[in-house]
Design an enzyme around this catalytic site. Structure first.
Site, PDB file in Angstrom:
ATOM      1  N   ASN A 143     -13.813   0.781  -6.422  1.00 53.62           N
ATOM      2  CA  ASN A 143     -14.845   1.705  -5.920  1.00 53.62           C
ATOM      3  C   ASN A 143     -15.445   2.566  -7.031  1.00 53.62           C
ATOM      4  O   ASN A 143     -15.818   3.709  -6.816  1.00 53.62           O
ATOM      5  CB  ASN A 143     -14.229   2.636  -4.868  1.00 53.62           C
ATOM      6  CG  ASN A 143     -13.484   1.894  -3.798  1.00 53.62           C
ATOM      7  OD1 ASN A 143     -13.879   0.792  -3.410  1.00 53.62           O
ATOM      8  ND2 ASN A 143     -12.410   2.475  -3.305  1.00 53.62           N
ATOM      9  N   ASP A 170       0.842  -1.189   0.000  1.00 51.83           N
ATOM     10  CA  ASP A 170       0.000   0.000   0.000  1.00 51.83           C
ATOM     11  C   ASP A 170       0.883   1.247   0.000  1.00 51.83           C
ATOM     12  O   ASP A 170       1.942   1.245  -0.633  1.00 51.83           O
ATOM     13  CB  ASP A 170      -0.927  -0.039   1.229  1.00 51.83           C
ATOM     14  CG  ASP A 170      -2.258   0.635   0.983  1.00 51.83           C
ATOM     15  OD1 ASP A 170      -2.271   1.872   0.947  1.00 51.83           O
ATOM     16  OD2 ASP A 170      -3.276  -0.055   0.803  1.00 51.83           O
ATOM     17  N   SER A 194     -11.123  -0.907  -0.300  1.00 49.48           N
ATOM     18  CA  SER A 194      -9.792  -0.908   0.331  1.00 49.48           C
ATOM     19  C   SER A 194      -9.889  -1.289   1.804  1.00 49.48           C
ATOM     20  O   SER A 194      -8.961  -1.889   2.350  1.00 49.48           O
ATOM     21  CB  SER A 194      -9.157   0.480   0.235  1.00 49.48           C
ATOM     22  OG  SER A 194      -8.646   0.720  -1.043  1.00 49.48           O
ATOM     23  N   HIS A 236      -3.412   5.862   3.911  1.00 45.04           N
ATOM     24  CA  HIS A 236      -4.194   4.711   3.445  1.00 45.04           C
ATOM     25  C   HIS A 236      -3.576   3.390   3.909  1.00 45.04           C
ATOM     26  O   HIS A 236      -4.264   2.495   4.416  1.00 45.04           O
ATOM     27  CB  HIS A 236      -4.260   4.760   1.915  1.00 45.04           C
ATOM     28  CG  HIS A 236      -5.219   3.800   1.285  1.00 45.04           C
ATOM     29  ND1 HIS A 236      -4.843   2.541   0.880  1.00 45.04           N
ATOM     30  CD2 HIS A 236      -6.537   3.926   0.988  1.00 45.04           C
ATOM     31  CE1 HIS A 236      -5.901   1.933   0.341  1.00 45.04           C
ATOM     32  NE2 HIS A 236      -6.937   2.748   0.401  1.00 45.04           N
TER      33      HIS A 236
END
Lengths: 67, 464
Positions: B317, B187, B399, B219
């Site tokens: 998304n 990530d 996520s 994130h």
């Protein structure tokens, strides 16, 4: 114009393909030994030659990813 | 069958010959009774068939057994059929079956027996209360009697509760932490200064040129928090981490703006595999240019599955439900990568969650909690995830659903020793079906953590 490509190779042919790429003076940007993937920077035309190498599973252009 | 006990007589455990069956909470009582009848060939009847639900021992003797619907308990008469079915009902259908300890005649009671029966009644009432009270109240009482830190038991995110990381019933416990599992989260990196992870060994590597693994976006820290956050956060917040005992491998494959490319992702996968990670979580994705999927990622993921490594990735998304449903993103659309969609607390589809629009590939394999997910935030550079100085917060996205699955995979790995394809199959086989949604959107359903049946300790009733 050179682009960034991903080359997936059969594990048993990994070294052989690596040698062939070096012999053809194709710029290797990363060697991912554990997963048998080689990242290269080369022209679209030269990828046809890479695809023809014994043991190459596929050649694809790198794309962008994000969260 | 009855027995009167003298005051000075030593209390001995007596069995009536009947069985008490505690039905699994996740099924309706009617369904459970159907299961018992099918497996054992018996014919249990519901207590509601009696006036005011009052029945006598004669009523009980006249049938195979009676369901006490309101408390999810059945009383079953002893028979060869039922005795032969106990192991199946217990192991395959999660029923708790015990011999009934004592039953006294309910008519013509002497003083001693009446006292005992009242005690028995109170005990049953107490049990009924425990089984029917609000879940948090159950856990609070349990925590108090067991001397457990109430915050550690009570305070957990909705996602951990919905996925049974925190079992919803007192009858179950989750003793798994993911210890022994190496989990890689590829990530934006990790906030190594986050107080909730102080002292925790974390293996890290950055694949972004000239950029340390330190998360300056937020994130990655949020995802690592969900997958492997602590059992009891240092800060006074609820528990948000699933596999608190797993070994964390933080690979930075996305830059400080949250972007990257396929080569960096593959480099991260290569590193995780070489480090011995058996679970790789990737809350990232790229647009799918058209039909098909990446043969490079598929070959890599298939090879890793065969070597006992499971890759889970966010489905993406890009949707705007109900009007627009977009296909699963790259690389989650590869058949050998487990694609994770998102649901909210009410088990509604997250409006942004992508769907498996193609029959042959790009399926959503499973879903996890992905709306209002509370977890760790990086400090001090919360560029996108929240204001500086705030070290926890909510986020939405597939996520956020993905690290739930990764952490739970680690729990299953500890519980069963399974890896790779077998671990994949366990996750999908144990997922909670969500029949209100098409399989295209939720795959096998909501990911569920392993849990163990708690061994109940019955206390002898003080009758005198």
């Amino acid at each position: 114009m050179n682009l960034q490509w991903m080359v997936a190779v059969r594990p048993d042919k990994y070294q052989e393909v690596l040698t062939s790429l070096k012999k053809d003076k194709i710029e290797i940007t990363n060697m991912l030994d554990s997963i048998s993937v080689i990242l290269v920077s080369t022209s679209h035309k030269k990828t046809e030659k890479i695809k023809a190498m014994d043991g190459v599973i596929g050649v694809e252009l790198q794309g962008d990813v994000s969260i | 069958m009855s027995k009167k006990i003298k005051k000075d007589e030593e209390v001995q455990v007596e069995y009536t010959g009947r069985y008490i069956v505690l039905l699994p909470e996740q099924n309706t009582s009617a369904n459970s009774v159907s299961t018992i009848n099918e497996v054992s060939g018996l014919n249990l009847i519901n207590s509601t068939e009696f006036e005011n639900e009052v029945f006598t021992s004669k009523d009980l003797d006249a049938c195979d057994g009676i369901l006490l619907d309101k408390i999810g308990v059945a009383i079953v008469n002893k028979s060869v059929k039922f005795t032969n079915s106990i192991s199946v009902l217990s192991d395959a259908h999660n029923m708790i079956i015990e011999p009934e300890r004592v039953v006294y005649a309910i008519n013509k009671l002497d003083e001693e027996t009446e006292s005992y029966v009242k005690g028995y009644r109170d005990a049953v009432n107490s049990l009924a209360n425990i089984l029917t009270e609000d879940q948090d109240a159950e856990l609070e009482e349990f925590a108090e009697t067991e001397g457990i830190d109430a915050n550690a038991v009570l305070g957990a995110t909705w996602g951990l509760k919905a996925t049974q990381v925190i079992p919803s019933s007192l009858l179950f416990t989750n003793p798994y932490s993911g210890v022994g599992s190496k989990v890689a989260i590829l990530d934006t990196g990790m906030d190594f200064a986050h107080p909730d992870f102080a002292g925790r060994p974390i293996t890290q590597r950055s694949f972004i040129p000239n950029s340390p693994t330190q998360d300056r976006f937020g994130h990655g820290t949020h995802c690592i928090g969900t997958a492997c956050g602590p059992k009891v956060p240092i800060s006074p917040v609820v528990r948000y981490g699933v596999a608190f005992g797993a070994q964390i491998f933080a690979g930075k494959v996305l830059n400080d703006a949250g972007g990257g490319n396929d080569g960096q992702i593959l480099a991260g996968i290569n590193w995780a595999f070489s480090q011995g990670c058996s679970i790789i979580s990737m809350s990232l994705g790229g647009a799918t240019a058209g039909p098909g999927f990446s043969q490079i990622f598929e070959a890599t993921a298939a090879n890793l599955l065969n070597h006992g490594v499971l890759i889970v990735a966010a489905a993406g998304n890009d949707s705007n439900r109900p009007g627009t449903i977009r296909p699963v993103s790259h690389p989650a659309n590869c058949p050998s990568i487990m694609a994770v969609g998102a649901v909210d607390q009410n088990m509604n589809m997250a409006n942004f969650s992508n769907g498996g629009l193609f029959a042959a590939y790009g399926a959503v394999d499973i879903v996890g909690p992905g709306v209002a997910v509370f977890s760790a935030l990086s400090t001090p550079h919360n560029i996108r995830m929240g204001p500086a100085g705030i070290i926890h917060g909510n986020a939405n996205g597939t996520s956020m659903a993905t690290p739930h699955v990764a952490g739970i995979a680690a729990l299953w790995q500890q519980a069963t020793g399974l890896r790779g394809r077998a671990l994949w199959n366990k996750l999908t086989a144990t997922a909670k079906p969500l029949p209100q949604h098409p399989r295209r959107d939720v795959g096998a359903g909501l990911v569920q953590a392993p849990k163990k049946r708690r061994i109940l300790q019955f206390q002898p009733i003080n009758r005198f």
